[in-house]
Design a protein around this motif. Structure first.
Motif, PDB file in Angstrom:
ATOM      1  N   ARG A  86       0.839  -1.201   0.000  1.00  0.00           N
ATOM      2  CA  ARG A  86       0.000   0.000   0.000  1.00  0.00           C
ATOM      3  C   ARG A  86       0.875   1.252   0.000  1.00  0.00           C
ATOM      4  O   ARG A  86       0.617   2.211  -0.733  1.00  0.00           O
ATOM      5  N   ALA A  87       1.929   1.236   0.820  1.00  0.00           N
ATOM      6  CA  ALA A  87       2.847   2.383   0.871  1.00  0.00           C
ATOM      7  C   ALA A  87       3.502   2.599  -0.491  1.00  0.00           C
ATOM      8  O   ALA A  87       3.682   3.740  -0.929  1.00  0.00           O
ATOM      9  N   PHE A  88       3.848   1.507  -1.174  1.00  0.00           N
ATOM     10  CA  PHE A  88       4.423   1.636  -2.516  1.00  0.00           C
ATOM     11  C   PHE A  88       3.428   2.284  -3.459  1.00  0.00           C
ATOM     12  O   PHE A  88       3.761   3.224  -4.177  1.00  0.00           O
ATOM     13  N   TYR A  89       2.192   1.776  -3.489  1.00  0.00           N
ATOM     14  CA  TYR A  89       1.181   2.316  -4.406  1.00  0.00           C
ATOM     15  C   TYR A  89       0.925   3.800  -4.133  1.00  0.00           C
ATOM     16  O   TYR A  89       0.815   4.593  -5.064  1.00  0.00           O
ATOM     17  N   GLN A  90       0.840   4.154  -2.868  1.00  0.00           N
ATOM     18  CA  GLN A  90       0.592   5.558  -2.524  1.00  0.00           C
ATOM     19  C   GLN A  90       1.752   6.444  -2.975  1.00  0.00           C
ATOM     20  O   GLN A  90       1.544   7.517  -3.542  1.00  0.00           O
ATOM     21  N   SER A  91       2.965   5.995  -2.739  1.00  0.00           N
ATOM     22  CA  SER A  91       4.140   6.763  -3.157  1.00  0.00           C
ATOM     23  C   SER A  91       4.210   6.845  -4.683  1.00  0.00           C
ATOM     24  O   SER A  91       4.501   7.903  -5.249  1.00  0.00           O
ATOM     25  N   PHE A  92       3.947   5.744  -5.342  1.00  0.00           N
ATOM     26  CA  PHE A  92       3.975   5.691  -6.803  1.00  0.00           C
ATOM     27  C   PHE A  92       2.924   6.648  -7.383  1.00  0.00           C
ATOM     28  O   PHE A  92       3.213   7.413  -8.310  1.00  0.00           O
ATOM     29  N   LEU A  93       1.721   6.613  -6.816  1.00  0.00           N
ATOM     30  CA  LEU A  93       0.665   7.528  -7.277  1.00  0.00           C
ATOM     31  C   LEU A  93       1.052   8.987  -7.058  1.00  0.00           C
ATOM     32  O   LEU A  93       0.789   9.845  -7.913  1.00  0.00           O
ATOM     33  N   GLU A  94       1.651   9.268  -5.921  1.00  0.00           N
ATOM     34  CA  GLU A  94       2.093  10.640  -5.626  1.00  0.00           C
ATOM     35  C   GLU A  94       3.101  11.120  -6.673  1.00  0.00           C
ATOM     36  O   GLU A  94       3.000  12.232  -7.198  1.00  0.00           O
ATOM     37  N   LYS A  95       4.044  10.263  -6.990  1.00  0.00           N
ATOM     38  CA  LYS A  95       5.075  10.617  -7.969  1.00  0.00           C
ATOM     39  C   LYS A  95       4.495  10.742  -9.371  1.00  0.00           C
ATOM     40  O   LYS A  95       4.873  11.617 -10.136  1.00  0.00           O
ATOM     41  N   LEU A  96       3.546   9.859  -9.714  1.00  0.00           N
ATOM     42  CA  LEU A  96       2.907   9.940 -11.024  1.00  0.00           C
ATOM     43  C   LEU A  96       2.031  11.193 -11.122  1.00  0.00           C
ATOM     44  O   LEU A  96       1.990  11.847 -12.159  1.00  0.00           O
ATOM     45  N   GLY A  97       1.342  11.522 -10.025  1.00  0.00           N
ATOM     46  CA  GLY A  97       0.507  12.725 -10.001  1.00  0.00           C
ATOM     47  C   GLY A  97       1.333  13.983 -10.226  1.00  0.00           C
ATOM     48  O   GLY A  97       0.881  14.925 -10.881  1.00  0.00           O
ATOM     49  N   ALA A  98       2.532  14.008  -9.691  1.00  0.00           N
ATOM     50  CA  ALA A  98       3.415  15.156  -9.877  1.00  0.00           C
ATOM     51  C   ALA A  98       3.834  15.295 -11.344  1.00  0.00           C
ATOM     52  O   ALA A  98       4.087  16.391 -11.829  1.00  0.00           O
ATOM     53  N   LEU A  99       3.875  14.170 -12.065  1.00  0.00           N
ATOM     54  CA  LEU A  99       4.253  14.212 -13.481  1.00  0.00           C
ATOM     55  C   LEU A  99       3.131  14.792 -14.356  1.00  0.00           C
ATOM     56  O   LEU A  99       3.401  15.407 -15.373  1.00  0.00           O
ATOM     57  N   VAL A 100       1.885  14.569 -13.938  1.00  0.00           N
ATOM     58  CA  VAL A 100       0.743  15.011 -14.719  1.00  0.00           C
ATOM     59  C   VAL A 100       0.542  16.512 -14.576  1.00  0.00           C
ATOM     60  O   VAL A 100       0.141  17.197 -15.509  1.00  0.00           O
ATOM     61  N   GLN A 101       0.807  17.065 -13.410  1.00  0.00           N
ATOM     62  CA  GLN A 101       0.557  18.493 -13.156  1.00  0.00           C
ATOM     63  C   GLN A 101       1.520  19.389 -13.850  1.00  0.00           C
ATOM     64  O   GLN A 101       2.542  19.248 -14.257  1.00  0.00           O
TER      65      GLN A 101
END
Length: 166
Positions: free
Chosen positions: A151-166
């Motif tokens: 879960r911690a991996f998915y949350q961190s991965f999503l955070e990093k991917l979200g930063a790429l979209v913005q």
């Protein structure tokens, strides 16, 4: 032969031991550094192999986000620890197997070819982790701990991917 602490060559018996001690310490540090470098290299290689098995066509920034999230969480989205050992069956592995069972030929392309597709897959894996299909099969404490890391991996991965979209 030595007499009263004087060696055969006329120098004290303790002469040179400080250099030997310093040499042994530096060899030990060098060995430890080498072992640490090799371990980091192996961990990096196992993360790259794991990513390649789900992100064959993903962009480089998705790969970098995966690598960074894996480093932070200590596991990756496939439930592999830093040494490449499988800790449990992760939700991304289940998605990959489901894709394979449906006859979709390229199961190594789970993350897709865009940042948005990687976000969708990761959100689905996180949802599946938080909402199990069945409560009949209870997981062991060890698996529950690994799922927390997942879960911690998915949350961190999503955070990093979200930063790429913005």
């Amino acid at each position: 032969m030595s007499v009263n602490g004087i060696g055969a060559m006329g120098s004290p018996a303790w002469y040179g031991t400080k250099k030997a001690d310093q040499s042994a310490v530096s060899e030990t540090l060098s060995f430890k550094e080498t072992v640490a470098e090799k371990a980091a290299e192996e961990r990096n290689n196992s993360e790259e192999k794991a990513f390649a098995s789900v992100g064959a066509h993903a962009p480089e920034e998705v790969k970098q986000a995966w690598m960074d999230a894996a480093k932070e969480a200590g596991v990756n989205g496939l439930g592999m620890s830093g040494n490449g050992m499988l800790t449990h069956i992760s939700k991304m592995m289940v998605q990959r197997a489901d894709k394979w069972m449906k006859g979709i030929s390229d199961s190594n392309d789970l993350l897709g070819s865009t940042v948005q597709s990687a976000i969708r897959v990761t959100e689905q894996a996180l949802y599946d982790l938080d909402h199990p299909r069945s409560t009949a099969n209870l997981n062991s404490i060890d698996v529950q701990r690994q799922q927390m890391k997942e879960r911690a991996f998915y949350q961190s991965f999503l955070e990093k991917l979200g930063a790429l979209v913005q």
